[in-house]
Scaffold this active site. Structure first.
Site, short mmCIF file in Angstrom:
data_model
loop_
_atom_site.label_atom_id
_atom_site.label_comp_id
_atom_site.label_asym_id
_atom_site.label_seq_id
_atom_site.Cartn_x
_atom_site.Cartn_y
_atom_site.Cartn_z
N HIS A 1 0.86 -1.19 0.00
CA HIS A 1 0.00 0.00 0.00
C HIS A 1 0.88 1.24 0.00
CE1 HIS A 1 -3.20 2.76 1.23
NE2 HIS A 1 -4.04 1.82 0.85
N ASP B 1 -7.87 -5.60 0.02
CA ASP B 1 -8.29 -6.45 -1.10
C ASP B 1 -7.90 -7.91 -0.95
OD1 ASP B 1 -7.44 -3.60 -2.96
OD2 ASP B 1 -9.46 -4.39 -2.70
C1 SDX Z 1 -6.20 0.05 -2.80
O1 SDX Z 1 -4.50 4.57 -1.87
C2 SDX Z 1 -5.41 3.92 -1.28
O2 SDX Z 1 -5.80 4.25 -0.17
C3 SDX Z 1 -5.98 2.75 -2.07
C4 SDX Z 1 -6.98 1.89 -1.30
C5 SDX Z 1 -8.26 2.63 -1.01
O3 SDX Z 1 -8.99 2.22 -0.11
O4 SDX Z 1 -8.60 3.56 -1.80
O5 SDX Z 1 -6.42 1.46 -0.08
C6 SDX Z 1 -7.37 0.66 -2.11
O6 SDX Z 1 -5.93 0.41 -3.92
C7 SDX Z 1 -5.35 -0.94 -2.06
C8 SDX Z 1 -4.10 -1.39 -2.89
C9 SDX Z 1 -4.58 -2.46 -3.86
N1 SDX Z 1 -3.53 -2.81 -4.83
C10 SDX Z 1 -2.92 -4.00 -4.75
O7 SDX Z 1 -3.09 -4.85 -3.88
C11 SDX Z 1 -1.99 -4.27 -5.93
C12 SDX Z 1 -0.66 -4.79 -5.40
N2 SDX Z 1 -0.03 -3.71 -4.70
C13 SDX Z 1 1.00 -2.94 -5.41
O8 SDX Z 1 0.66 -2.70 -6.75
C14 SDX Z 1 1.49 -1.74 -4.60
O9 SDX Z 1 1.70 -2.19 -3.33
C15 SDX Z 1 0.66 -0.47 -4.55
C16 SDX Z 1 0.30 0.03 -5.92
C17 SDX Z 1 -0.59 -0.69 -3.77
C18 SDX Z 1 1.51 0.57 -3.85
O10 SDX Z 1 2.59 0.82 -4.69
P1 SDX Z 1 3.71 1.88 -4.27
O11 SDX Z 1 3.36 2.70 -3.10
O12 SDX Z 1 4.11 2.59 -5.52
O13 SDX Z 1 4.82 0.89 -3.74
P2 SDX Z 1 6.28 0.97 -4.18
O14 SDX Z 1 6.38 0.82 -5.64
O15 SDX Z 1 6.88 2.17 -3.52
O16 SDX Z 1 6.82 -0.39 -3.50
C19 SDX Z 1 7.98 -0.38 -2.76
C20 SDX Z 1 8.64 -1.73 -3.09
C21 SDX Z 1 9.02 -1.88 -4.57
O17 SDX Z 1 10.13 -2.77 -4.58
P3 SDX Z 1 11.59 -2.14 -4.98
O18 SDX Z 1 11.47 -1.59 -6.36
O19 SDX Z 1 11.85 -1.06 -3.92
O20 SDX Z 1 12.54 -3.31 -4.87
O21 SDX Z 1 7.73 -2.80 -2.81
C22 SDX Z 1 7.49 -3.52 -4.00
C23 SDX Z 1 7.85 -2.61 -5.16
O22 SDX Z 1 8.21 -3.38 -6.30
N3 SDX Z 1 6.07 -3.86 -4.01
C24 SDX Z 1 5.58 -5.08 -4.21
C25 SDX Z 1 4.19 -4.97 -4.04
N4 SDX Z 1 3.88 -3.71 -3.75
C26 SDX Z 1 5.03 -3.01 -3.74
N5 SDX Z 1 6.20 -6.25 -4.54
C27 SDX Z 1 5.39 -7.33 -4.66
N6 SDX Z 1 4.04 -7.30 -4.50
C28 SDX Z 1 3.42 -6.15 -4.20
N7 SDX Z 1 2.08 -6.13 -4.05
#
Ligand code: SDX
Length: 432
Positions: free
Chosen positions: A308, A366
């Site tokens: 998140h 989710d």
């Molecule tokens: C919702 O904003 C809100 O409040 C949204 C929400 C709401 O109620 O409105 O809460 C609802 O959208 C919840 C989130 C649902 N999405 C998912 O579950 C999809 C999977 N999650 C990811 O796509 C991700 O975690 C996000 C999009 C939710 C957040 O992405 P960020 O903040 O851009 O995270 P980041 O890219 O800064 O991540 C930091 C690291 C990265 O690794 P490095 O490049 O540093 O090595 O964590 C990794 C990312 O690659 N990472 C994940 C991951 N999420 C982040 N790796 C594997 N699986 C994941 N789910």
């Protein structure tokens, strides 16, 4: 509205300039550095793609402490609301700022209940879609079309008309969502009933068929109502920011909410619940988890329902959702549902694995919702529709707050230009 207090100053040294930027404090949470005069005084912009360090507005609706895993709506913790309140009571709270007394709630609930029907001609709108259209495509189109039917209260400068549109959206979104589902499964539409509660009415519109009497299930109605509460609002997330961006132009609220629905549909946002269930189905059994986790580490795919932008701790909604999942599976579906076993083992492994710990990746709202909604009878393509149904109150409350904020103006971000510098036009016959 203006609860910010201007207490200290941040000094920015830029070139030969030294800028004094006010620091504003809210009720709780990080201070903000007010950069509104930065460009005028420095000829420079701030740069923050994805807005990871940017507060786009002031708001009194929802507070999230991502590190502590706290979510408050008008000061009330989400688990206390989910376990003690009703979705319509939370709607009143988000819209009006306080929990209602009995008389005010009865009036509000009566108003919503008596506006759940759609204009008779509206049903023909659904007939224009292919039967295999994704229900989100149908809901997106239908909500936008509300401005073609309910244009008698679209003056956003009129407080009464703003509330009329807000109530209409909250009242009619379940009817639209249920129609999108019925249309996709080729069953006749079911009209709302005024003698049923909000969640129960929605479940009946989805699952009643002319061939037999529909039997209410209080556990499922309560679970549905609780799931709506968990999804009601969430600060300035991508879809809410889209609603605020659209609303800042003065466009009618139906168009704004349609814009929010479009943004929510994305797999990184509200579409994650559908993707999370598909992921669990793809893993299939507990013994396949290690191989899948390795694929995540190899960056082949994300762990859907995990991570998140704000929560760097357990999403408090995910805890309540997991409890609700067990309650639903105890009544319908299989308490030993294999996908739940996979989800719980995947969570256990991820929460003990350095790759996820170091990135502060925890289950979000989710992760368990898909298993729950599937057990309730919803197909995966309806999951984001349910999210949009619940989030409509958050979107419309944020829209209303924005309109009523005296500091609000049309949203117009700037950019860091990296294209070509000015150059003369080259006629076609002179180009290489
Ligand atoms: C919702 O904003 C809100 O409040 C949204 C929400 C709401 O109620 O409105 O809460 C609802 O959208 C919840 C989130 C649902 N999405 C998912 O579950 C999809 C999977 N999650 C990811 O796509 C991700 O975690 C996000 C999009 C939710 C957040 O992405 P960020 O903040 O851009 O995270 P980041 O890219 O800064 O991540 C930091 C690291 C990265 O690794 P490095 O490049 O540093 O090595 O964590 C990794 C990312 O690659 N990472 C994940 C991951 N999420 C982040 N790796 C594997 N699986 C994941 N789910």
């Amino acid at each position: 509205m203006d609860k910010m207090t201007d207490t200290a100053i941040a000094t920015l040294h830029y070139g030969d300039k030294s800028l004094q930027l006010p620091i504003l404090k809210g009720t709780v949470g990080p201070d903000v550095i007010d950069v509104r005069k930065l460009y005028a005084e420095s000829d420079a912009f701030t740069f923050d793609p994805g807005f990871t360090s940017t507060a786009s507005c002031q708001s009194a609706l929802t507070y999230i402490d991502g590190d502590a895993g706290i979510l408050l709506h008008r000061g009330y913790p989400i688990d206390e609301l989910a376990n003690n309140s009703s979705f319509l009571e939370v709607c009143y709270l988000l819209l009006n700022g306080e929990l209602p007394n009995a008389a005010d709630f009865a009036k509000f609930e009566g108003n919503i209940t008596n506006h759940t029907m759609l204009h008779d001609q509206f049903d023909r709108f659904f007939q224009g879609f292919r039967r295999d259209a994704h229900p989100m495509a149908i809901v997106l189109g239908a909500v936008g079309a509300l401005s073609a039917f309910y244009h008698d209260s679209l003056d956003t400068s009129d407080e009464h008309q703003r509330m009329v549109s807000a109530h209409r959206l909250i009242a009619k979104i379940p009817t639209i969502a249920a129609r999108a589902y019925k249309y996709s499964v080729g069953q006749p539409f079911v009209s709302p009933r005024n003698d049923l509660g909000y969640a129960e009415n929605f479940l009946r519109m989805c699952f009643a068929v002319p061939a037999e009497d529909w039997k209410p299930n209080p556990t499922l109605s309560k679970a549905m109502d609780k799931i709506f509460i968990l999804h009601a609002d969430h600060e300035q997330n991508a879809s809410t920011s889209t609603v605020r961006m659209a609303g800042s132009t003065g466009v009618n609220p139906f168009a704004c909410i349609a814009a929010g629905i479009a943004a929510l549909w994305g797999p990184a946002h509200g579409g994650a619940n559908e993707e999370a269930l598909n992921m669990l189905k793809e893993i299939g059994t507990v013994d396949k988890i290690p191989e899948f986790v390795q694929g995540v580490k190899d960056r082949k795919y994300k762990l859907m329902g995990f991570g998140h932008r704000v929560y760097k701790n357990y999403d408090p909604r995910a805890k309540v959702m997991q409890e609700t999942c067990h309650q639903v599976l105890a009544v319908v579906g299989d308490p030993d549902e294999p996908l739940l076993q996979v989800a719980q083992e995947l969570e256990r492994i991820a929460l003990s694995d350095e790759y996820f710990i170091s990135r502060k990746l925890y289950p979000n709202v989710d992760f368990y919702s898909g298993i729950t909604l599937s057990a309730m009878g919803f197909p995966p393509e309806m999951f984001t529709v349910l999210f949009a149904l619940a989030r409509t109150v958050g979107w419309v409350s944020q829209w209303k707050e924005m309109i009523e904020d005296p500091q609000q103006k049309i949203n117009r971000p700037r950019q860091l230009y990296t294209g070509p510098a000015k150059r003369p036009y080259v006629p076609l016959d002179k180009r290489g």
